[in-house]
Scaffold this motif. Structure first.
Motif, short mmCIF file in Angstrom:
data_model
loop_
_atom_site.label_atom_id
_atom_site.label_comp_id
_atom_site.label_asym_id
_atom_site.label_seq_id
_atom_site.Cartn_x
_atom_site.Cartn_y
_atom_site.Cartn_z
N TYR A 272 0.73 -1.05 0.12
CA TYR A 272 0.00 0.16 0.03
C TYR A 272 1.08 0.94 -0.01
O TYR A 272 1.86 1.42 0.85
N PRO A 273 0.58 2.33 -0.91
CA PRO A 273 1.41 3.41 -0.85
C PRO A 273 1.45 4.17 0.42
O PRO A 273 0.40 4.31 0.89
N PHE A 274 2.76 4.43 0.91
CA PHE A 274 2.78 5.18 2.28
C PHE A 274 2.20 6.35 2.45
O PHE A 274 1.26 6.90 3.13
N MET A 275 2.17 7.20 1.11
CA MET A 275 1.85 8.51 1.01
C MET A 275 0.09 8.37 0.93
O MET A 275 -0.65 9.59 1.21
N GLN A 276 -0.52 7.32 0.74
CA GLN A 276 -1.93 7.43 0.53
C GLN A 276 -2.48 6.79 1.82
O GLN A 276 -3.91 6.65 1.83
N LEU A 277 -1.92 6.61 2.95
CA LEU A 277 -2.31 6.36 4.35
C LEU A 277 -3.36 7.33 4.88
O LEU A 277 -3.05 8.64 4.40
N PRO A 278 -4.43 7.02 5.10
CA PRO A 278 -5.66 7.84 5.49
C PRO A 278 -4.98 8.87 6.40
O PRO A 278 -4.08 8.63 7.48
N GLU A 279 -5.72 10.27 6.28
CA GLU A 279 -5.00 11.36 7.16
C GLU A 279 -5.14 11.05 8.74
O GLU A 279 -4.21 11.53 9.28
#
Length: 465
Positions: A272-279
């Motif tokens: 899972y892309p790290f930068m797309q982790l939920p806010e």
């Protein structure tokens, strides 16, 4: 011993010479010498001179049989231990041939503490992580870098529930499929040396502004999309409250170790892309992340520059748990390696004892049968006949011991079956090889006294008594 023991051995730093153990083993050794010396001493004290003269110097048949039994027992014990060591040696060879699903050479991983305050938001956290990436990539010798979290092969494991779009949604998380998840950046594939099978891996463009995507491994693809192309399919990750599109398939990573992976309850994996982790989750995970680096040379050599770069970012940041991926891969086999070392050491000692026992008994028999050998030579026996006679004694003891040892080893090998990999507990090649080795060693131990017997002068032997 401590130098060769794996670092993962529990409480290895507390192991040292213990005076009580030393005194106990010394006492046991002395007791063994006294007990086994007492029987012949008592017999010698009650010696009957008339009977000895009648024997003509030949040893008692009962005593000789007892000698042979002891030697056969030594051979049997040596064979059992050698079989165990041989099976573990073949296990280690099979484990080293296993593809871990990543390339451990020139890769290093460590944990990083990123101090934050309650007011730190997701945007600030992402900015700090991107700044960290830039600093790492500017270090000479660094080829790839990725911040990661969740699972790391043979270090951490984390799983998430999911359900596939188009299937009925399960009533609760426990009823959903489970998969190991890796939070990863674009450099993760190169840093870990993971094989891309089809599609594409996460890129820098897969950030917080882009649609959510994931990569899956080939076990995930085979398990949940049999006979289908998984690329383009969608997966619902309930704990992240997102729907992700599958963009690529990569090779399976041995998360649980070289031998334990197939026994794991959860084998499927996704990235899972790290930068797309939920806010809402980004500020929480920023307090502690993991890093994977791939370097051109020795990965440990760049850690000085890495620490210096981290200090320039924020002196409060702390690097800890530094390990090369080669060390991680090697440590996953530490228990089996220790088992093999201990078995091999015991087997070597048992082999030396069996050899010494064989040599001692054959030498004793040759001494007792000097007159007989002289008579045989006087009657026309050739050197090869004497060699066959003496070496035959050793071969008989070795064969009896080997037969007993094989029977015992076939039973005891079952106890170590859960430690084996790539070889069965009753592997015929190992059993045959060890038995042949022991017989050859026994013949070699018998050869020296046999040569002495071959040089017996019949005139001297006839006057021996």
């Amino acid at each position: 011993m401590l130098k060769v023991m794996p670092s993962v051995l529990p409480r290895a730093n507390e192991i040292s010479m213990d005076s009580r153990v030393l005194l106990f083993t010394a006492a046991m050794s002395l007791m063994a010498g006294i007990v086994f010396g007492l029987s012949p001493a008592l017999k010698t004290a009650r010696i009957n001179l008339v009977e000895v003269i009648k024997e003509g110097g030949g040893g008692s048949g009962v005593r000789n049989r007892l000698h042979r039994i002891f030697v056969a027992g030594e051979v049997a014990i040596a064979l059992v231990l050698l079989v165990g060591a041989g099976l573990m040696l073949r296990t280690m060879a099979a484990l080293w041939r296993v593809d871990p699903g990543f390339n451990p050479s020139h890769a290093i991983t460590f944990s990083l503490s990123l101090p934050s305050s309650p007011s730190t938001n997701a945007a600030e956290t992402r900015a700090r992580l991107r700044h960290f990436d830039e600093k790492m990539q500017s270090i000479p010798g660094v080829q790839a870098v990725s911040i990661t979290l969740g699972s790391r092969p043979m270090i951490h494991d984390s799983s998430l529930p999911f359900w596939i779009e188009g299937e009925p949604k399960p009533a609760h998380d426990n009823a959903m499929h489970q998969a190991m998840f890796y939070l990863a950046e674009a450099g993760f594939q190169q840093a870990m040396g993971i094989m891309l099978k089809r599609g594409r891996f996460i890129t820098m463009q897969d950030d917080e502004t882009a649609p959510v995507v994931i990569d899956i491994d080939d076990v995930f693809a085979r398990t949940y999309f049999p006979g289908q192309d998984p690329i383009g399919q969608r997966v619902n990750l309930t704990q992240f409250n997102v729907q992700a599109e599958i963009i690529g398939v990569v090779g399976h990573v041995k998360q649980w170790g070289a031998a334990a992976d197939a026994e794991s309850a959860i084998e499927a994996q996704f990235f899972y892309p790290f930068m797309q982790l939920p806010e809402k989750l980004m500020p929480m995970v920023a307090n502690g992340v993991a890093i994977v680096l791939r370097t051109q040379g020795d990965p440990a050599a760049v850690m000085g520059a890495v620490r210096q770069a981290v200090k320039t970012i924020d002196p409060r940041e702390v690097i800890y748990n530094v390990e090369t991926m080669q060390e991680v891969w090697s440590s996953s086999m530490a228990a089996r390696r220790l088992f093999m070392i201990l078995l091999a050491a015991l087997a070597a000692l048992a082999l030396v004892l069996a050899c010494g026992g064989m040599y001692g008994v054959i030498s004793c028999l040759v001494g007792q049968r000097t007159q007989e050998i002289g008579v045989r030579v006087a009657l026309g026996a050739q050197r090869r006949d004497i060699l066959r006679l003496v070496v035959g004694e050793g071969a008989n003891m070795a064969l009896v011991g080997a037969a007993i040892g094989i029977a015992a080893a076939l039973t005891l090998a079952r106890l170590m079956a859960n430690q084996l990999f790539g070889v069965t507990a009753h592997d015929p090649l190992t059993f045959a090889g060890v038995a042949l080795l022991l017989i050859l060693v026994a013949l070699a131990a018998s050869y020296i006294p046999a040569r002495r017997a071959m040089r017996v002068d019949p005139i001297v032997a006839l006057r021996y008594e």
